[in-house]
Design an enzyme around this catalytic site. Structure first.
Site, PDB file in Angstrom:
ATOM      1  NE  ARG A 175      -3.530   1.903   2.764  1.00  0.00           N
ATOM      2  CZ  ARG A 175      -4.860   2.253   2.294  1.00  0.00           C
ATOM      3  NH1 ARG A 175      -5.404   1.645   1.318  1.00  0.00           N
ATOM      4  NH2 ARG A 175      -5.372   3.626   2.647  1.00  0.00           N
TER       5      ARG A 175
ATOM      6  CB  ILE B  16      -5.554   6.151  -0.936  1.00  0.00           C
ATOM      7  CG1 ILE B  16      -5.576   4.499  -0.897  1.00  0.00           C
ATOM      8  CG2 ILE B  16      -4.997   6.553   0.245  1.00  0.00           C
ATOM      9  CD1 ILE B  16      -4.111   4.224  -0.998  1.00  0.00           C
ATOM     10  CB  SER B  17     -10.819   3.766  -0.075  1.00  0.00           C
ATOM     11  OG  SER B  17     -11.404   4.331  -1.257  1.00  0.00           O
ATOM     12  CD  GLN B  18     -11.887   3.903   6.741  1.00  0.00           C
ATOM     13  OE1 GLN B  18     -12.743   4.853   6.678  1.00  0.00           O
ATOM     14  NE2 GLN B  18     -11.355   3.552   7.854  1.00  0.00           N
TER      15      GLN B  18
END
Ligand code: SAH
Length: 218
Positions: free
Chosen positions: A42, A68-70
């Site tokens: 990530r 960026i999504s969690q």
């Protein structure tokens, strides 16, 4: 699709392990999803200055006003996506940095992903190439239109929230297929629509916060 990212210089196994422990605590049970996320570096999807926070339970800026999504929400949406009966084709709306694209690429045969911001898509392409991922098809386009010529899709996952359910995407869903998406403006919720033999059935899930889905290209 098996992918080996061991050459990428992952952050410590401990950091990733902590992320997986947290996801389990948050209720993520699907071991395939956990494995794919544990396998995905990530930190290469965010700016170097933020890389040390990449595995935190947070959304982070990726430039051009997007995030960026969690990890939790990626895990939750992918877990829901895997309730579909087939895994041949998934359509992702909102490639962003490409992180979720890579998670999906490990679980589906082919990932189609549409992003409206050309600069984000260009950067995502480079990352996917560096990771030697070859089962993704990225497109600079308007997600409201989907990708008609590649339809039907077993799964459609949206990473940006529309104010209403896009009709054209429903039409591109295979029978038995699932569409997982946030919806709403101020108050958003996660929903899942299944295409059945005689129509669509919708479930309303938890409250969420996504960037808005916007029309047209940028
Ligand atoms: N999964 C991505 C999420 C990025 S945020 C990640 O983890 O990085 C959502 C993305 O949806 C943004 O990049 C935004 O530009 C994109 N987006 C918004 N509206 C869109 C549309 N109509 N078509 C395609 N992409 C869209």
């Amino acid at each position: 699709m098996k992918h080996d990212f061991s050459g990428i210089g992952m952050t410590s196994a401990r950091t990733r392990g902590r992320m997986l422990d947290r996801l389990r605590q948050q209720g993520i049970r699907n071991e395939e999803v956990l494995a794919a996320m544990g396998n995905t570096p990530r930190h290469i999807f965010v700016d170097e200055a933020l890389a040390h926070r990449a595995y935190d339970d947070a959304s982070l800026p990726i430039g051009l006003g997007q995030t960026i999504s969690q990890p939790y929400i990626v895990a939750r949406m992918v877990e829901l996506a895997l309730t579909a009966p087939h895994r041949d084709k998934v359509l992702e709306i909102g490639t962003g940095c490409g992180y979720q694209t890579v998670v999906l690429a490990q679980l589906f045969k082919t990932v189609y992903s549409v992003e409206r911001i050309g600069q984000l898509l260009d950067k995502a392409r480079v990352r996917l190439r560096d990771l030697r991922i070859n089962n993704t098809r990225l497109r600079h386009g308007d997600g409201f239109l989907g990708i008609a010529e590649a339809a039907p899709f077993d799964v459609i996952v949206m990473a940006a929230a529309p104010a209403f359910v896009p009709e054209s995407l429903l039409n591109q869903l295979a029978t038995g297929g699932k569409m997982v998406f946030p919806i709403g403006t101020v108050n958003q919720e996660l929903r899942m629509i299944e295409r059945t033999n005689d129509g669509f059935s919708e479930s309303k899930l938890e409250k969420v916060r996504f960037v808005p889905m916007l029309p047209g290209l940028a």
